[in-house]
Scaffold this motif. Structure first.
Motif, PDB file in Angstrom:
ATOM      1  N   UNK A 116       1.181  -1.149  -0.286  1.00  0.00           N
ATOM      2  CA  UNK A 116       0.117  -0.244   0.021  1.00  0.00           C
ATOM      3  C   UNK A 116       0.517   1.049  -0.170  1.00  0.00           C
ATOM      4  N   UNK A 117       0.309   2.563  -0.374  1.00  0.00           N
ATOM      5  CA  UNK A 117       1.282   3.946  -0.783  1.00  0.00           C
ATOM      6  C   UNK A 117       0.223   4.775   0.663  1.00  0.00           C
ATOM      7  N   UNK A 118      -0.676   4.472   0.867  1.00  0.00           N
ATOM      8  CA  UNK A 118      -1.780   4.771   2.251  1.00  0.00           C
ATOM      9  C   UNK A 118      -1.109   4.737   3.725  1.00  0.00           C
ATOM     10  N   UNK A 119      -0.430   5.501   3.728  1.00  0.00           N
ATOM     11  CA  UNK A 119       0.291   5.425   4.791  1.00  0.00           C
ATOM     12  C   UNK A 119       0.438   7.082   5.270  1.00  0.00           C
ATOM     13  N   UNK A 120      -0.302   7.838   4.908  1.00  0.00           N
ATOM     14  CA  UNK A 120      -0.687   9.405   6.136  1.00  0.00           C
ATOM     15  C   UNK A 120      -1.351   8.728   7.420  1.00  0.00           C
ATOM     16  N   UNK A 121      -0.368   9.069   8.530  1.00  0.00           N
ATOM     17  CA  UNK A 121      -1.154   8.511   9.589  1.00  0.00           C
ATOM     18  C   UNK A 121      -0.243   8.351  10.423  1.00  0.00           C
TER      19      UNK A 121
END
Length: 96
Positions: free
Chosen positions: A4-9
């Protein structure tokens, strides 16, 4: 588990102890060659239950310390990031 690239937060949740070769066996080739500064390698996953976990070295490698930094093959402590502590559990489960 998928990349995943969804690592915000995400942020540090804990640590694991494993060799670089154990990580390669469990997770495959790193997803990223680090940030060119504080990290040298990083993996980022999203698990079926929605848990997001990152796995990386922090300020102990060649990118941060230059010649005095550790080689990946010599690292044994790795940072686990995520949005909650489940990230550490999920990463540990994959290594066993």
């Amino acid at each position: 588990m998928e990349k995943t690239n969804d690592i915000d937060g995400t942020h540090l949740q804990g640590y694991i102890h494993a060799t670089y070769y154990q990580l390669l066996e469990a997770f495959g080739k790193p997803h990223d060659n680090g940030d060119g500064y504080k990290t040298d390698v990083e993996w980022a996953f999203k698990f079926a239950d929605g848990t997001v976990a990152t796995l990386y070295n922090w300020k102990n490698g060649k990118n941060y310390l230059g010649e005095e930094g550790s080689e990946l093959k010599d690292m044994f402590t790795w940072n686990v990031g995520g949005r909650n502590e489940r990230a550490v559990t999920k990463i540990k489960e994959q290594i066993k």
